[in-house]
Write an enzyme that holds these catalytic residues in place. Structure first.
Site, mmCIF file in Angstrom:
data_model
loop_
_atom_site.group_PDB
_atom_site.id
_atom_site.type_symbol
_atom_site.label_atom_id
_atom_site.label_comp_id
_atom_site.label_asym_id
_atom_site.label_seq_id
_atom_site.Cartn_x
_atom_site.Cartn_y
_atom_site.Cartn_z
ATOM 1 N N ASP A 1 0.753 -1.145 0.288
ATOM 2 C CA ASP A 1 0.156 0.210 -0.120
ATOM 3 C C ASP A 1 0.805 0.701 -0.131
ATOM 4 O O ASP A 1 0.763 2.256 -1.131
ATOM 5 C CB ASP A 1 -0.757 -0.079 1.215
ATOM 6 C CG ASP A 1 -2.154 1.391 1.283
ATOM 7 O OD1 ASP A 1 -1.464 1.868 2.023
ATOM 8 O OD2 ASP A 1 -2.937 1.529 0.108
ATOM 9 N N LYS B 1 1.378 4.106 -3.311
ATOM 10 C CA LYS B 1 0.966 5.818 -2.787
ATOM 11 C C LYS B 1 2.415 6.095 -3.454
ATOM 12 O O LYS B 1 2.254 7.403 -3.379
ATOM 13 C CB LYS B 1 1.280 5.843 -1.360
ATOM 14 C CG LYS B 1 -0.345 5.208 -0.422
ATOM 15 C CD LYS B 1 -0.125 5.137 0.884
ATOM 16 C CE LYS B 1 -1.593 5.308 1.107
ATOM 17 N NZ LYS B 1 -2.526 5.907 2.454
#
Length: 805
Positions: free
Chosen positions: A662, A666
Site C-alpha cells: 500500500d 502511494k
C-alpha cells in the site's frame, strides 16, 4: 433591561448621531427599559492620539486640536464642553513641555472622546423629553493599574454598578461612557481599543440584561468583510463559541473580551445596523449551531517573526522558550507554526511589538545563534492573517489549491486542534485577492451534480452517508445539488434519477439489479442527467480499466482507488490522454494522505517548473499508528497490532498493510505525478511479514501474530537511545531522469526529528525542491480512517463540481 451600545461611526456628525438619538427616543417612549453605552464620536479617539503624538514631539498641534473641538460642537454649539476642552488644553500643554507622556496620561487624554460623546447624546435626548442621565463609567467600573489595557475588578465593579442603577432606575435612560474606567485611586484607565464593547458587556452581565444590542454601520456579521468581498453574505445566527473564534481571529465588529461576560449569564448579543434598525442583524446566543459556520476573518497590523536554523527542527522546548520570553515582556503571540518553505518557526505578533519581540528572541537564543543552530531572526511587516473559521481540515485542500492556482503561496499555514479553523499568513498586497479567492471557493456557483458511486464498503458507505447528511446544507450554502443516481457493487446497482435517500442500503438489497457499466451510462443518457461524476471507492484492479469508457461517455472521475495510478505506465499515459481529449477531470487526492492537500500541491509545484528532488514521509496512517504506539509503549507488537485492527486502522486482513504494498503504491502515485516512468516492480519494499506467514487465510494468520513479538522486540531494542521506529516511503535519486529510486522500509529515526514527532495515525510528507534545498515543505495531518478518507473523496467531488462550467 436591554443594553444598547453605539459605535463611533454611528455617532458621527450628521445623519449618524441624529439616527442614534431617534432610536433611543423611540425605545424610551415605548416604555422599554434601556441603558445606552457610547463610544467616542467618529474618529475622535484617533484624532486625540494623533494630537498627543504631535504634542510629545513639540510639533504644532493646536490647529488640529481646534479642528477637533469644532467637530465636537458642530451643529451643537449650546453643548457645554468647557470642562473637557480645558482639561485637554492642560494635558496637551504639559505633554508639549515635557516632550513625552505616559500610558496614564494617554488614558486621561483619550477618555475625553467618550465623555464628550455621552454629554452630547444626553443633552439631545433631554431636548426631546427623554429622562436621560449622563453616567461617567469611571464611577462604575473599577480596574487594576494597567493603563492602556486595564482589567476590571469584577466584584467591586458589580457592586458600584448595582448601586448606581438602584438609584437611577425606572424611566431613567442612563447614557454611559464606554471604554473608560478608573483604578482604586480614582485615576482614569481604559479597557483597550474597542473597549466600549467590553463596557457594555460588563454592564449586561452585572445587571442580568435581557439582551446586548451592538449598533454598528453594517447589517451584522458577514462571511467576510463586505468592503473587501462583494459577495459576502450575512450570518443570521452564531453561537458564543463561534463568535469567540471570530473575535480571536480578528472579526472587526467584535472585541475578544466582549463575549466573556455574556457567556456565563447566557445573555444574547445582537449585532445591528444603526442606519437600518429594522434589520434583524446577527444574533449571538449560547445555542450551538449543529453544522457550524464558515467565515473569513482578517488580522492586519501584524508582523511575521521567523526563526530559521538547522538546530530548530525537532528540538524539544523551542516553542516554550519563545512563549516564555515574549510573555515576560507582555508580547502576545496570535499564531505560531512551522513555515511551509523553511526549516524554522514563524510567529505572528502585533506590528507595534515586532521590533521588541525580535530583540527579546535574539537575547533568548543568543547561545543558539552563536552555535549557528539559529541562523537568523527576521521580521516581515507586510503580512496579514486570513482565518477560515469553520473550515474542516479534511477539505482545506480546496481553498488551498485555488490560492496556489492564483499564485498566492501562504507564508504559514496553521490549524486549531479541532481541525475546524485554518489560518493563513499571506503578503498584505495579496490580502484582497486571497479573501476573494477563498470566499469564491466556499460560496460557489449553483449547479446540479449527478453522482454514480461504485463501491459502498467502509469508505464508500461513509461517503454516501456524508453526502446525504450534508447535501441540504451544501445546496443552501453553495447552490450545488448533489444527486446520487447510482450506487453499485460488484453484483448489483441501485438506480434512481431523483436520487437515493438514507434507506439506500435496504433499497440496494431489495431493489438492486444486476448490471453492466453500459446500463448505468445509458440510464444517465435516458434521464438527461447532466454533470455526471463517477466515484470509484473500490480496490478493484479490473474496474479501473473502465475509466476511459466512462470518460468518453461524459463522466468526470473521482477515485480513492490507487490502482489506476499504479498499474503499467502505458495505461497511466493513455488514461490521461483520454481525459485531456475529452476535457474531463480525474481527481484522486485521497490516494495519498487521505484528506491532506498533498497530490495537488505536488502537481502545481511540478507544473510551475519547480524541480522536486525528493519526497519522503510516513504514507500509511495504519502503520503510523502501529509504530507510533509500539515505539513508546512497553507492549508486545501483536497486542498493538490487535488494537489497531479493533480500532479500524488496518484492513480486516492486516497483511495488506504490513506487506508494504500500500505504501509502495502511494509512493508510485507521487512518482508518476512527477512524470517518472517507474513501474511497481522498481520499488524496494521491506515486507514486515515473515515469509511463512504470508500465505493462508486471514484467520490462520491472526492465530499466529504472536510470532511477530520476538522479531520486533529485537528491532526495537537494537535502536540507538532516543530513537523510534517509522515505516517510511522515500522517492529520491535524480528525478530529472525517467526513473527515480523508491524505497519502502522500516527505519529508526530520532524521536525529536520531524518523522519522529508524528503522533497517532498522522501522516507526514517532506517535499524537497531545488529552490529550497535542504529545507522541505512539510504537510502533516490525519492519514487514516474511513471518515477522513471519505471526507477527502467528498472534497474531490465538490472540487470537480465547482469547476464544471
Amino acid at each position: 433591561m436591554k443594553i444598547l451600545k453605539f459605535g463611533g461611526k454611528s455617532l458621527a456628525n450628521g445623519k449618524g448621531i441624529q439616527t442614534v438619538v431617534d432610536i433611543i427616543e423611540k425605545k424610551a417612549k415605548k416604555g422599554e427599559a434601556i441603558t445606552v453605552v457610547l463610544s467616542a464620536r467618529g474618529a475622535s479617539t484617533n484624532e486625540l492620539e494623533e494630537i498627543l503624538e504631535k504634542a510629545s514631539k513639540n510639533e504644532n498641534y493646536k490647529a488640529q486640536l481646534e479642528a477637533f473641538k469644532n467637530y465636537q460642537l458642530q451643529g451643537y454649539e449650546a453643548l457645554d464642553a468647557q470642562e473637557e476642552f480645558h482639561a485637554l488644553d492642560t494635558l496637551f500643554e504639559g505633554v508639549s513641555l515635557l516632550g513625552d507622556y505616559s500610558e496614564k496620561i494617554k488614558d486621561k487624554v483619550l477618555s475625553h472622546g467618550e465623555l464628550l460623546s455621552a454629554r452630547l447624546v444626553t443633552a439631545l435626548l433631554k431636548e426631546k423629553g427623554v429622562n436621560a442621565h449622563f453616567t461617567d463609567s469611571r464611577s462604575l467600573i473599577v480596574t487594576d493599574d494597567q493603563f492602556g489595557n486595564a482589567q476590571p475588578l469584577d466584584s467591586l465593579s458589580k457592586e458600584k454598578v448595582k448601586a448606581h442603577f438602584k438609584k437611577y432606575n425606572g424611566t431613567t435612560v442612563n447614557v454611559v461612557t464606554g471604554f473608560i474606567a478608573s483604578n482604586r485611586n480614582q485615576e482614569t484607565t481604559t479597557l483597550g481599543r474597542n473597549g466600549s464593547n467590553y463596557t457594555a458587556s460588563l454592564l449586561a452581565s452585572f445587571l442580568d440584561a435581557e439582551e446586548l444590542q451592538n449598533f454598528t454601520h453594517v447589517d451584522g456579521i458577514y462571511t467576510a468583510n463586505p468592503d473587501l468581498v462583494a459577495d459576502a453574505k450575512k450570518i443570521k445566527k452564531l453561537s458564543f463559541t463561534e463568535a469567540n473564534e471570530l473575535a480571536h481571529f480578528g472579526a472587526n465588529v467584535l472585541h475578544a473580551k466582549t463575549i466573556i461576560p455574556l457567556v456565563e449569564k447566557k445573555i444574547p448579543l445582537r449585532i445591528l445596523n444603526t442606519f437600518d434598525p429594522e434589520n434583524e442583524g446577527t444574533l449571538i446566543t449560547s445555542e450551538e449551531n449543529e453544522d457550524g459556520i464558515k467565515k473569513l476573518s482578517v488580522l492586519e497590523n501584524v508582523s511575521l517573526i521567523s526563526l530559521e536554523g538547522r538546530g530548530l527542527l525537532g528540538r524539544v522546548g523551542v516553542d516554550a522558550r519563545i512563549f516564555q520570553a515574549l510573555a515576560y515582556e507582555n508580547i502576545s503571540i496570535s499564531i505560531i507554526s512551522q513555515g511551509s518553505s523553511e526549516r524554522g518557526i514563524g510567529l505572528i505578533v502585533n506590528s507595534t511589538n515586532a521590533s521588541k519581540a525580535k530583540k527579546v528572541l535574539e537575547e533568548e537564543f543568543k547561545t543558539d545563534i552563536y552555535k549557528k543552530d539559529v541562523s537568523a531572526i527576521l521580521i516581515k511587516d507586510d503580512v496579514s492573517v486570513v482565518s477560515i473559521i469553520g473550515q474542516d481540515l479534511s477539505t482545506f485542500h480546496k481553498p488551498y489549491n485555488r490560492l496556489i492556482k492564483n499564485q498566492i503561496v501562504p507564508l504559514l499555514v496553521n490549524n486549531t486542534a479541532t481541525g475546524k479553523n485554518v489560518s493563513l499568513v499571506v503578503l498584505k498586497k495579496q490580502l484582497h485577492k486571497t479573501l476573494n479567492v477563498i470566499h469564491g471557493e466556499i460560496y460557489g456557483v449553483a449547479k446540479k451534480i449527478n453522482l454514480a458511486i461504485f463501491g459502498h464498503g467502509l469508505v464508500g458507505g461513509t461517503l454516501i452517508d456524508q453526502i446525504l447528511a450534508s447535501r441540504d446544507e451544501i445546496e443552501k450554502r453553495k447552490n450545488i445539488h448533489l444527486n446520487i443516481f447510482a450506487i453499485a457493487n460488484s453484483k448489483k446497482v441501485l438506480l434512481s434519477n431523483s436520487g437515493v435517500d438514507h434507506r439506500w442500503k435496504t433499497s440496494l438489497q431489495n431493489q438492486g439489479v444486476s448490471y453492466t457499466l453500459d446500463d448505468i451510462i445509458q440510464y444517465a443518457d435516458k434521464h438527461h442527467l447532466e454533470n455526471v461524476i463517477a466515484i470509484d471507492n473500490t480496490a478493484s484492479k479490473d474496474f479501473v480499466y473502465n475509466y476511459e469508457h466512462l470518460v468518453t461517455n461524459g463522466f468526470d472521475l473521482v477515485s480513492s482507488n490507487k490502482v489506476a495510478n499504479t498499474v503499467d505506465y502505458e495505461f497511466y499515459k493513455s488514461l490521461r490522454s483520454t481525459l485531456e481529449n475529452h476535457q474531463k477531470q480525474y481527481l484522486y487526492e485521497t490516494n495519498v494522505g487521505a484528506g491532506l492537500p498533498l497530490i495537488e500541491t505536488i502537481k502545481l509545484l511540478h507544473l510551475s517548473g519547480e524541480n522536486i528532488t525528493r519526497i519522503k514521509g510516513i504514507f500509511s496512517g495504519s502503520l503510523s499508528y502501529l509504530f507510533n504506539t509500539f515505539s513508546v509503549e512497553d507492549r508486545p507488537f501483536s497486542e498493538v497490532l490487535k488494537e489497531a485492527m479493533d480500532s479500524g486502522y488496518t484492513e480486516p486482513d492486516p497483511r495488506e498493510d504490513l506487506c508494504g504494498n500500500d505504501v509502495a503504491r502511494k509512493l508510485l502515485v507521487l512518482a508518476r505525478e512527477l512524470d517518472l516512468k517507474n513501474e511497481f516492480e522498481d520499488i524496494t519494499i521491506h515486507n514486515l511479514i515473515p515469509a511463512h506467514l504470508r500465505e493462508g487465510t486471514a484467520q490462520e494468520f491472526l492465530g499466529k501474530i504472536q510470532e511477530f513479538d520476538t522479531v520486533f522486540a529485537k528491532i526495537k531494542a537494537a535502536q540507538p537511545e532516543g530513537n523510534v521506529l517509522r515505516y517510511v516511503g522515500d522517492l529520491h535519486g535524480d528525478l530529472s531522469k525517467d526513473k527515480g529510486i523508491m524505497d519502502v522500509q522500516l527505519i529508526s529515526v530520532p524521536k525529536d526529528s520531524s518523522l519522529g514527532q508524528v503522533k497517532g495515525s498522522d501522516s507526514i510528507f517532506e517535499i524537497y525542491t531545488e529552490s529550497y534545498g535542504d529545507h522541505p515543505m512539510v504537510i502533516q495531518g490525519a492519514g487514516a480512517g474511513a471518515t477522513v478518507t471519505a471526507r477527502g473523496v467528498f472534497g474531490d467531488i465538490l472540487k470537480v463540481a465547482q469547476s464544471i462550467n
